[in-house]
Design a protein around this motif. Structure first.
Motif, mmCIF file in Angstrom:
data_model
loop_
_atom_site.group_PDB
_atom_site.id
_atom_site.type_symbol
_atom_site.label_atom_id
_atom_site.label_comp_id
_atom_site.label_asym_id
_atom_site.label_seq_id
_atom_site.Cartn_x
_atom_site.Cartn_y
_atom_site.Cartn_z
ATOM 1 N N SER A 87 26.887 20.343 -83.952
ATOM 2 C CA SER A 87 27.015 18.736 -83.092
ATOM 3 C C SER A 87 26.215 18.283 -84.402
ATOM 4 C CB SER A 87 25.922 19.560 -81.684
ATOM 5 O OG SER A 87 26.071 20.634 -81.365
ATOM 6 N N THR A 88 25.685 18.527 -84.782
ATOM 7 C CA THR A 88 24.959 17.808 -85.878
ATOM 8 C C THR A 88 25.461 17.009 -86.914
ATOM 9 O OG1 THR A 88 24.310 18.680 -87.963
ATOM 10 C CG2 THR A 88 23.054 18.598 -86.197
ATOM 11 N N LEU A 89 27.448 17.177 -87.015
ATOM 12 C CA LEU A 89 28.177 17.144 -87.676
ATOM 13 C C LEU A 89 28.364 15.624 -87.361
ATOM 14 C CD1 LEU A 89 30.152 19.613 -88.626
ATOM 15 C CD2 LEU A 89 28.464 18.964 -89.949
ATOM 16 N N PRO A 90 28.963 14.485 -88.249
ATOM 17 C CA PRO A 90 29.084 12.851 -87.362
ATOM 18 C C PRO A 90 30.188 13.200 -87.020
ATOM 19 C CG PRO A 90 29.135 13.174 -89.856
ATOM 20 C CD PRO A 90 29.079 14.577 -89.596
ATOM 21 N N ASP A 91 30.478 12.723 -85.433
ATOM 22 C CA ASP A 91 31.398 12.330 -84.576
ATOM 23 C C ASP A 91 32.568 11.606 -85.432
ATOM 24 O OD1 ASP A 91 31.946 13.596 -82.590
ATOM 25 O OD2 ASP A 91 30.168 12.778 -82.235
ATOM 26 N N ALA A 92 32.253 10.480 -86.419
ATOM 27 C CA ALA A 92 33.448 9.492 -86.811
ATOM 28 C C ALA A 92 34.419 10.180 -88.080
ATOM 29 C CB ALA A 92 32.492 8.566 -87.659
ATOM 30 N N LEU A 93 33.547 11.052 -88.566
ATOM 31 C CA LEU A 93 34.483 12.254 -88.958
ATOM 32 C C LEU A 93 36.024 12.272 -88.122
ATOM 33 C CD1 LEU A 93 33.772 12.959 -92.089
ATOM 34 C CD2 LEU A 93 33.246 14.936 -91.651
ATOM 35 N N LEU A 94 35.315 13.645 -87.651
ATOM 36 C CA LEU A 94 36.484 13.682 -86.332
ATOM 37 C C LEU A 94 37.516 12.371 -85.729
ATOM 38 C CD1 LEU A 94 34.572 16.529 -84.394
ATOM 39 C CD2 LEU A 94 35.855 16.148 -86.599
#
Lengths: 281, 309
Positions: free
Chosen positions: A168-175
């Motif tokens: 959850s802490t990984l940024p969604d923008a990346l995906l």
């Protein structure tokens, strides 16, 4: 910082603080020091009633005796054979599940998450009879697989909680940017999420390694022969044979404790970060 | 929970292209990721819970192919069983005394929260009992309590006090085992609080200092409120740990002397494995499970709330 830094205190106070640490630490480790000291005593020493003085003779051969006259080495090996695949399997399944729980919205997401977290807290006894019967029926009782599969499945719950919170802490923008470029979900998982997971994987692996290594209850319920018995039930069985040979019981306990303790001291940072995840948020 | 397709790019966490979702109605991708974990977890954890409930209605020795349905008789017998009440009472002792874990853990954490030479290794030495297995801890403390030559009596003797033998005294045995159990539990709580203390807001501490708050007052009004997340986890994990403990009782006393140190987890094991009363054992497990569900539900509720905010 709380309490106030001791460096700001007067010199006598500072020295009193250091002395207090030494004293409290000694008391804290006293039961263990007693075992350490006993593990290198000779039988003559114990028979002569020399329990707490320095050993007359430092008998490190007690350790050798444990390995030579008991299946201790076999037990340790069994524990390794059980622990490693269970750790790898639980983490693999939980990473997949954690990704789904952290980055997708779907009906049942919260329910699945609660199942993993809640299941992780249930008393083992509520699982015991059915799980043991399943092992007996499938012929897995008293084999490595009985323990590997159970630990793998059970630890998946805790690992899924951990992985979900980490992902959850990984940024969604990346995906999002990967999706815009047309990557499918499995590719995103493999080449974007997974490489970023390395620190979490390490932390989790160290943590559940010790959980599974130290398991006693399931080893008691699922296996009985020396050929598959892990070190926890092995040690407990040896204690029955050694009766009151405390020098051997002590040496055996230390041997059984060394791998997880060594692992902890070498990989402290990972261990603590795994353990305290969510405790400061 | 499915959000309208047009919000796909705006809302974080939405994965699928809108088209596919509209066709199936269900987003399959997350379920593909979830399936292996859900299947093994259901097989080994979720389904066995229901099976235990079902088994608790039967009379079964675990060996014979046929089980005899006896309704709630196992429960009726359980409530007549003195050993059940002794075990339950001991579980309450464990629950209450184990809460010393967070208290002492916090005290040690505050004591060690200094940046001085070699503090890292000191903290590790305080913490590492946590990684020892229950069997090792049980043996370590059995030696410590050993009546003739154990360190405890050696120390008592040095102060001119009479010898005690905690593990064969009905009144001392449970507290003695709990003390052994607290050893790693305190270590765990300590590490939670040490982490929590690093996150305490220094500005608030300074502000409180200027207002003249010191020592206990500072601790109570400024520090402890900020440690709430750590306290919550410490209390929940300690409570569940207290109800789950089994290893120490099995290793140190086998529930003795005369069953006086038994707890539900051990009582269940003994009835099912030693006495081949699987249905009765399942009934004990159900009671323990129901007690723990209260705490699990409390934890889940808290978790869901903090998810939503």
């Amino acid at each position: 910082m709380f309490p106030a830094p001791i460096q700001e205190a007067s010199a006598p106070k500072r020295y009193a603080y250091y002395a207090a640490i030494a004293i409290v630490l000694t008391f804290w480790l006293l039961p263990l020091l007693a075992v350490l000291l006993t593990s290198v005593r000779s039988l003559e020493d114990l028979n002569a009633g020399n329990y707490w003085g320095l050993p007359k003779e430092w008998k490190f051969s007690n350790y050798a005796e444990v390995f030579q006259s008991t299946p201790m080495l076999r037990y340790m090996l069994n524990t390794v054979i059980i622990t490693l695949p269970a750790v790898v399997g639980a983490i693999a399944l939980a990473t997949l599940a954690g990704y789904a729980l952290a980055k997708f919205r779907f009906r049942g997401n919260l329910l699945m998450f609660c199942m993993f977290v809640g299941g992780n807290f249930v008393p083992f006894q509520i699982l015991m009879v059915p799980v043991r019967n399943m092992a007996v029926r499938t012929g897995l009782y008293d084999t490595y697989w009985a323990l590997i599969l159970f630990h793998l499945a059970f630890q998946t719950g805790f690992c899924a909680l951990f992985m979900r919170n980490f992902i959850s802490t990984l940024p969604d923008a990346l995906l999002e940017s990967a999706r815009v470029e047309g990557a499918n979900e499995f590719r995103i998982f493999w080449s974007i999420i997974l490489p970023l997971m390395r620190p979490a994987l390490a932390a989790l692996a160290v943590l559940i390694f010790t959980f599974i290594w130290n398991d006693y209850f399931w080893a008691l319920v699922m296996v009985q022969s020396d050929a598959v018995k892990p070190v926890t039930t092995g040690l407990s069985a040896l204690r029955g044979e050694w009766v009151a040979s405390w020098q051997l019981i002590s040496a055996g306990s230390i041997i059984a404790a060394v791998p997880p303790v060594a692992m902890f001291f070498i990989l402290q940072r990972q261990f603590i970060s795994g353990l305290t995840l969510g405790a400061v948020k | 929970m499915n959000s309208p397709p047009q919000s796909v790019s705006l809302q974080p966490g939405i994965a699928l292209p809108a088209k596919r979702r509209r066709l199936t109605g269900i987003n399959l991708v997350p379920w593909i990721f979830l399936a292996p974990a859900v299947i093994v977890f259901a097989t080994y954890v979720v389904i066995p819970i229901f099976q235990s409930f079902w088994l608790s209605l039967y009379d079964w020795d675990g060996l014979s192919p046929s089980k005899k349905f006896i309704g709630l008789s196992n429960y009726a017998a359980l409530f007549q069983d003195d050993q059940f009440w002794t075990s339950l009472k001991n579980n309450v002792y464990w629950l209450v005394l184990f809460l010393l874990g967070p208290v002492i853990g916090l005290a040690i954490a505050i004591f060690l929260n200094q940046k001085v030479y070699a503090m890292r290794i000191v903290k590790s030495l305080f913490f590492f009992p946590f990684v020892l297995s229950g069997v090792v801890i049980g043996l370590v403390f059995s030696w410590f309590y050993e009546p003739a030559h154990g360190l405890l009596n050696t120390i008592l003797g040095a102060f001119g006090l009479p010898s005690i033998s905690p593990l064969s005294d009905e009144n001392l045995v449970t507290p003695a085992i709990i003390a052994a159990g607290l050893w790693p539990q305190i270590a765990y709580c300590m590490i939670l609080y040490l982490t929590g203390l690093t996150a305490v807001d220094p500005e608030q501490i300074e502000a409180a200092r200027i207002d003249g708050a010191r020592g206990m007052k500072m601790l109570w009004h400024v520090i402890i409120p900020q440690l709430r997340p750590a306290t919550f986890i410490a209390v929940v994990v300690t409570t569940i740990g207290a109800l789950r403990s089994f290893d120490l009782v099995q290793v140190m006393t086998d529930g003795g002397p005369f069953g006086s140190s038994s707890i539900l987890a051990y009582f269940m094991f003994q009835q099912s494995i030693t006495n081949f009363r699987m249905g009765y054992g399942a009934a004990i497990a159900v009671v323990l499970f129901l007690i723990m569900s209260v705490f699990i539900a409390f934890f889940l509720r808290h978790m869901i709330r903090s998810e939503r905010s």
